[in-house]
Design an enzyme around this catalytic site. Structure first.
Site, PDB file in Angstrom:
ATOM      1  N   GLU A  27       0.833  -1.213   0.000  1.00  0.00           N
ATOM      2  CA  GLU A  27       0.000   0.000   0.000  1.00  0.00           C
ATOM      3  C   GLU A  27       0.865   1.260   0.000  1.00  0.00           C
ATOM      4  OE1 GLU A  27      -1.266   2.079   3.250  1.00  0.00           O
ATOM      5  OE2 GLU A  27      -1.137   0.417   4.679  1.00  0.00           O
ATOM      6  N   LYS A  90      -5.607  10.678   0.311  1.00  0.00           N
ATOM      7  CA  LYS A  90      -5.656   9.353   0.939  1.00  0.00           C
ATOM      8  C   LYS A  90      -6.919   8.675   0.417  1.00  0.00           C
ATOM      9  CE  LYS A  90      -6.591   7.307   5.484  1.00  0.00           C
ATOM     10  NZ  LYS A  90      -6.725   7.566   6.929  1.00  0.00           N
ATOM     11  N   VAL A 110      -5.479   0.369   2.852  1.00  0.00           N
ATOM     12  CA  VAL A 110      -5.623  -1.090   2.754  1.00  0.00           C
ATOM     13  C   VAL A 110      -6.825  -1.424   1.868  1.00  0.00           C
ATOM     14  CG1 VAL A 110      -6.213  -3.179   4.075  1.00  0.00           C
ATOM     15  CG2 VAL A 110      -4.444  -1.614   4.925  1.00  0.00           C
ATOM     16  N   ASP A 146     -16.482   5.883  13.955  1.00  0.00           N
ATOM     17  CA  ASP A 146     -15.279   5.847  13.127  1.00  0.00           C
ATOM     18  C   ASP A 146     -14.769   4.411  13.019  1.00  0.00           C
ATOM     19  OD1 ASP A 146     -12.950   6.225  11.771  1.00  0.00           O
ATOM     20  OD2 ASP A 146     -12.167   7.791  13.081  1.00  0.00           O
ATOM     21  N   ALA A 149     -13.065   1.656   6.580  1.00  0.00           N
ATOM     22  CA  ALA A 149     -13.587   0.922   5.420  1.00  0.00           C
ATOM     23  C   ALA A 149     -12.753  -0.326   5.139  1.00  0.00           C
ATOM     24  CB  ALA A 149     -13.608   1.837   4.193  1.00  0.00           C
ATOM     25  N   ASP A 150     -11.561  -0.408   5.743  1.00  0.00           N
ATOM     26  CA  ASP A 150     -10.726  -1.612   5.571  1.00  0.00           C
ATOM     27  C   ASP A 150     -11.493  -2.873   5.987  1.00  0.00           C
ATOM     28  OD1 ASP A 150      -8.689   0.114   4.902  1.00  0.00           O
ATOM     29  OD2 ASP A 150      -7.466  -0.272   6.681  1.00  0.00           O
ATOM     30  N   LYS A 167      -3.940  -1.733  14.092  1.00  0.00           N
ATOM     31  CA  LYS A 167      -3.136  -0.688  14.721  1.00  0.00           C
ATOM     32  C   LYS A 167      -3.470  -0.628  16.205  1.00  0.00           C
ATOM     33  CE  LYS A 167      -4.361   2.326  11.502  1.00  0.00           C
ATOM     34  NZ  LYS A 167      -4.654   3.597  10.842  1.00  0.00           N
TER      35      LYS A 167
HETATM   36  N1  PSU Z   1      -1.296   1.646   9.756  1.00  0.00           N
HETATM   37  C1  PSU Z   1      -0.248   2.478  10.055  1.00  0.00           C
HETATM   38  N2  PSU Z   1      -0.144   3.641   9.357  1.00  0.00           N
HETATM   39  C2  PSU Z   1      -1.054   3.988   8.397  1.00  0.00           C
HETATM   40  C3  PSU Z   1      -2.140   3.104   8.084  1.00  0.00           C
HETATM   41  C4  PSU Z   1      -2.213   1.969   8.805  1.00  0.00           C
HETATM   42  O1  PSU Z   1       0.568   2.173  10.922  1.00  0.00           O
HETATM   43  O2  PSU Z   1      -0.908   5.063   7.805  1.00  0.00           O
HETATM   44  C5  PSU Z   1      -3.145   3.470   7.014  1.00  0.00           C
HETATM   45  C6  PSU Z   1      -3.500   2.255   6.144  1.00  0.00           C
HETATM   46  O3  PSU Z   1      -3.421   2.634   4.795  1.00  0.00           O
HETATM   47  C7  PSU Z   1      -4.924   1.932   6.518  1.00  0.00           C
HETATM   48  C8  PSU Z   1      -5.458   3.299   6.829  1.00  0.00           C
HETATM   49  O4  PSU Z   1      -5.640   1.299   5.493  1.00  0.00           O
HETATM   50  O5  PSU Z   1      -4.384   3.909   7.560  1.00  0.00           O
HETATM   51  C9  PSU Z   1      -6.754   3.272   7.596  1.00  0.00           C
HETATM   52  O6  PSU Z   1      -7.301   4.561   7.587  1.00  0.00           O
HETATM   53  P1  PSU Z   1      -8.833   4.791   8.045  1.00  0.00           P
HETATM   54  O7  PSU Z   1      -8.872   4.361   9.487  1.00  0.00           O
HETATM   55  O8  PSU Z   1      -9.048   6.260   7.857  1.00  0.00           O
HETATM   56  O9  PSU Z   1      -9.696   3.913   7.179  1.00  0.00           O
HETATM   57 MN    MN Z   2     -11.732   6.399   9.856  1.00  0.00          MN
END
Ligand code: PSU
Ligand code: MN
Length: 312
Positions: A27, A90, A110, A146, A149-150, A167
């Site tokens: 990614e 993003k 992701v 929150d 979408a992953d 994470k």
């Molecule tokens: N894990 C990390 N750093 C990141 C991400 C994940 O340590 O930057 C990124 C990945 O691309 C993941 C995204 O898909 O954050 C998720 O963002 P959101 O929660 O806004 O969907």
């Molecule tokens: Mn989010």
């Protein structure tokens, strides 16, 4: 299906896929939004090298000029990593069309990377950590809803995602419950706990676990053969040399979460704020762990893709 004029597969990647050789998708959000320059380029190239060291071809995914790019050149990777802050979108499933329509640079999360990987015919993808259910998403005094979408992408797109667990700044137990509800397998590799991202363990029992990469490959093959349609989360713990003790990681995250709450940090700012605070509190040790785990996931994903290609 994504039409060919919206999907550019790099020649090396296309050749490997055509020959049935192993390919690993990587990614790009962690390059543009996850880590500072120059660590982001180092991690991106280090991950590609790690995939190659395992005998597979890396395909870093991003978008530019109205098309999804599967496999970036060295120059493209550098451009993405050095682009001025805020100039790279993003891109996840909800705004993928918007990002493509913009014609500019977009980094894929992701979810978006899974979409591109599957369209290209890539079965294995490596990242650091998947998105998930944020703390307070469903149980705050004012729930934020929150949820990344992953998680729903994992439920609908059949790609095996190698990560170091959700994470650690997330609500990990609820993230696991959500994945279970949506029918997404979570398989820990060489450990019977869910890996704790910065730390090897999390204290949470793994829903399923296997001893080694061959064991993981057997699960992926069976899952694919059944046509279940979902992806898989393969959790590889951070290498011991760079891991944080669980208590240290937990304490740093708790402090960072409290500060975020007190400061009223919201929405898209939450993750960058937390990651930056945890890095300060741990004196950079969390960044070292993050870099080590991303690279090691790429190595393991390369081995997994190799096992899968062998027994086609
Ligand atoms: N894990 C990390 N750093 C990141 C991400 C994940 O340590 O930057 C990124 C990945 O691309 C993941 C995204 O898909 O954050 C998720 O963002 P959101 O929660 O806004 O969907
Ligand atoms: Mn989010």
């Amino acid at each position: 299906m994504i039409p060919a004029d919206r999907l550019v597969i790099a020649p090396e990647v296309a050749d490997a896929l055509h020959d049935g050789r192993p390919v690993v998708a990587l990614e790009s959000t962690l390059i543009s939004h996850g880590l500072p320059y120059p660590q982001n380029v180092e991690v991106a190239t280090g991950s590609e090298t790690a995939v190659r060291s395992s005998g597979a071809v890396p395909a870093t995914v991003a978008l530019h000029g109205g098309r999804l790019l599967v496999g970036l050149s060295r120059d493209e990777l550098e451009m993405l990593a050095t682009a001025p802050r805020g100039s790279v979108i993003k891109a996840s499933r909800p705004n993928l069309g918007y990002a493509i329509a913009s014609g500019g640079w977009g980094a894929t999360t992701v979810a978006a990377t899974m979409i591109a990987a599957h369209a290209a015919g890539i079965r294995v993808f490596a990242t650091g950590g998947i998105g998930g259910v944020h703390v307070g998403a469903i149980d705050g005094t004012s729930p934020t809803f929150d949820i990344s979408a992953d998680l729903d992408e994992l439920a609908r797109t059949p790609v095996a995602v190698v990560c170091a667990g959700p994470k650690a700044i997330l609500d990990v137990p609820r993230t696991l419950e959500y994945l279970e509800t949506r029918g997404v397998p979570v398989v820990a590799l060489g450990i019977d706990e869910v890996p704790g991202f910065y730390s090897r363990g999390s204290g949470i029992p793994a829903p399923t676990f296997v001893a080694d990469v061959a064991g993981a490959a057997a699960v992926v093959r069976a899952h694919e053969a059944l046509g279940l349609g979902s992806g898989l989360v393969i959790c590889n713990p951070v290498p011991a040399a760079d891991a944080l003790p669980l208590a240290v990681a937990r304490a740093a995250i708790q402090d960072a979460l409290r500060e975020a709450e007190a400061k009223g940090v919201r929405a898209g700012e939450v993750t960058p704020f937390l990651l930056a605070r945890v890095a300060e509190i741990t004196d950079g040790a969390s960044v070292k762990a993050n870099i080590a785990l991303i690279t090691d996931n790429a190595r393991v994903a390369g081995l997994l893709a190799g096992e899968l290609a062998d027994k086609r």
